[in-house]
Design a protein around this motif. Structure first.
Motif, short mmCIF file in Angstrom:
data_model
loop_
_atom_site.label_atom_id
_atom_site.label_comp_id
_atom_site.label_asym_id
_atom_site.label_seq_id
_atom_site.Cartn_x
_atom_site.Cartn_y
_atom_site.Cartn_z
N CYS A 37 -62.07 -37.81 -19.37
CA CYS A 37 -63.25 -36.94 -19.45
C CYS A 37 -64.06 -37.23 -20.72
O CYS A 37 -65.29 -37.27 -20.68
CB CYS A 37 -62.82 -35.47 -19.44
N GLN A 38 -63.37 -37.43 -21.82
CA GLN A 38 -64.07 -37.67 -23.08
C GLN A 38 -64.79 -39.02 -23.08
O GLN A 38 -65.92 -39.12 -23.56
CB GLN A 38 -63.08 -37.60 -24.24
N ARG A 39 -64.15 -40.03 -22.51
CA ARG A 39 -64.82 -41.34 -22.44
C ARG A 39 -66.05 -41.26 -21.54
O ARG A 39 -67.10 -41.83 -21.86
CB ARG A 39 -63.85 -42.40 -21.90
N ALA A 40 -65.92 -40.56 -20.43
CA ALA A 40 -67.02 -40.49 -19.47
C ALA A 40 -68.21 -39.69 -19.99
O ALA A 40 -69.36 -40.10 -19.82
CB ALA A 40 -66.52 -39.87 -18.16
N TYR A 41 -67.95 -38.56 -20.63
CA TYR A 41 -69.03 -37.64 -20.97
C TYR A 41 -69.43 -37.59 -22.45
O TYR A 41 -70.52 -37.08 -22.76
CB TYR A 41 -68.65 -36.22 -20.55
N LEU A 42 -68.57 -38.07 -23.36
CA LEU A 42 -68.83 -37.80 -24.77
C LEU A 42 -68.77 -39.00 -25.72
O LEU A 42 -69.51 -39.03 -26.72
CB LEU A 42 -67.83 -36.74 -25.26
N ASN A 81 -57.62 -29.11 -14.30
CA ASN A 81 -56.69 -28.04 -14.71
C ASN A 81 -56.30 -28.11 -16.19
O ASN A 81 -55.17 -27.76 -16.55
CB ASN A 81 -55.43 -28.07 -13.84
N LEU A 82 -57.23 -28.53 -17.02
CA LEU A 82 -56.99 -28.55 -18.46
C LEU A 82 -57.78 -27.42 -19.10
O LEU A 82 -58.97 -27.25 -18.83
CB LEU A 82 -57.44 -29.89 -19.07
N THR A 83 -57.12 -26.64 -19.94
CA THR A 83 -57.83 -25.59 -20.67
C THR A 83 -58.58 -26.23 -21.84
O THR A 83 -58.16 -27.23 -22.39
CB THR A 83 -56.85 -24.53 -21.21
N PHE A 84 -59.70 -25.62 -22.19
CA PHE A 84 -60.59 -26.19 -23.20
C PHE A 84 -60.90 -25.12 -24.24
O PHE A 84 -61.30 -24.01 -23.91
CB PHE A 84 -61.88 -26.65 -22.51
N SER A 85 -60.68 -25.44 -25.52
CA SER A 85 -60.97 -24.50 -26.60
C SER A 85 -61.96 -25.14 -27.57
O SER A 85 -61.62 -26.10 -28.27
CB SER A 85 -59.68 -24.13 -27.34
N ASN A 86 -63.17 -24.65 -27.58
CA ASN A 86 -64.23 -25.18 -28.45
C ASN A 86 -64.23 -24.41 -29.76
O ASN A 86 -64.51 -23.21 -29.80
CB ASN A 86 -65.58 -25.04 -27.74
N GLU A 87 -63.93 -25.08 -30.86
CA GLU A 87 -63.86 -24.42 -32.17
C GLU A 87 -65.21 -24.44 -32.89
O GLU A 87 -65.36 -23.83 -33.94
CB GLU A 87 -62.80 -25.10 -33.05
N GLY A 88 -66.18 -25.14 -32.34
CA GLY A 88 -67.49 -25.20 -32.97
C GLY A 88 -67.64 -26.38 -33.92
O GLY A 88 -66.76 -27.23 -34.04
N VAL A 141 -67.89 -32.08 -21.13
CA VAL A 141 -66.48 -32.44 -21.26
C VAL A 141 -65.59 -31.27 -20.88
O VAL A 141 -64.61 -31.42 -20.15
CB VAL A 141 -66.15 -32.89 -22.71
N GLY A 142 -65.95 -30.08 -21.36
CA GLY A 142 -65.18 -28.89 -21.03
C GLY A 142 -65.15 -28.62 -19.54
O GLY A 142 -64.12 -28.24 -18.98
#
Length: 201
Positions: free
Chosen positions: A119-124, A82-89, A74-75
């Motif tokens: 992106c979220q629907r496609a991958y997650l 061009n979307l920034t991605f922040s994974n908080e865990g 997804v990230g």
């Protein structure tokens, strides 16, 4: 503007049991959905994501490793739009979802949500649903210990055998519902001050 990923949205929907704070909740309504449709991810991403989810779920189960792989994908999808991605865990309250946010201050909200949701629907989406359904909530040990100590300070005696939110709520009983939820939120914030904490599951 930054928006929460699927895991945080699910927690927000479950927040009938508590008041929740988070990144801005995505706007809802048909008008917003129609505008976001103008910003769709490429068909190649849709196909690639569907293939990844099918592969990860081929054995009819989803492991933490599978989930982490889907979130990573997804990230990578976000970055292509061009979307920034922040994974908080992993969520420290229930440990059944990985919290993340995405955004781009230079893009409109419709663009961010259109590409982000795509992106979220496609991958997650399917991976997350399967993992949450099949896994049991287990609170982070440090958050659990702090929550139990907080309950004692409020005159509530925990069993010390609790493992999740529901156990702590059961120990407090219905009259102490709000106090228990507040203890969990404050305990989690104390240990993870930069995280958006959602009490659910």
């Amino acid at each position: 503007m930054r928006y929460p990923g699927l895991s945080i949205v699910i927690a927000l929907l479950a927040c009938g049991l508590a008041s929740c704070s988070a990144a801005k909740e995505p706007p809802s309504g048909q008008a917003a959905a129609d505008k976001q449709q103008n910003f769709r991810i490429d068909d190649r991403d849709t196909k690639k994501g569907e293939e990844l989810q099918a592969k990860l779920m081929a054995d009819r189960s989803v492991s933490r490793s599978d989930y982490e792989q889907a979130v990573k994908a997804v990230g990578e999808c976000f970055s292509r739009y061009n979307l920034t991605f922040s994974n908080e865990g992993w969520d420290p309250v229930a440990n059944r979802t990985i919290d993340f946010t995405f955004g781009n201050e230079k893009l409109s909200d419709d663009e961010v949500l259109g590409y982000g949701d795509g992106c979220q629907r496609a991958y997650l989406e399917k991976i997350q649903e399967a993992f949450v359904t099949s896994s049991k909530p287990v609170m982070n040990p440090a958050v659990l210990k702090e929550s139990q100590a907080c309950l004692k300070q409020h005159g509530i005696q925990p069993t010390m055998t609790e493992t999740n939110v529901h156990d702590l709520l059961a120990s407090g009983g219905k009259p102490a519902f709000k106090t228990v939820v507040k203890c969990i939120q404050e305990s989690a914030h104390k240990i993870y001050p930069s995280r958006s904490i959602h009490v659910s599951g």
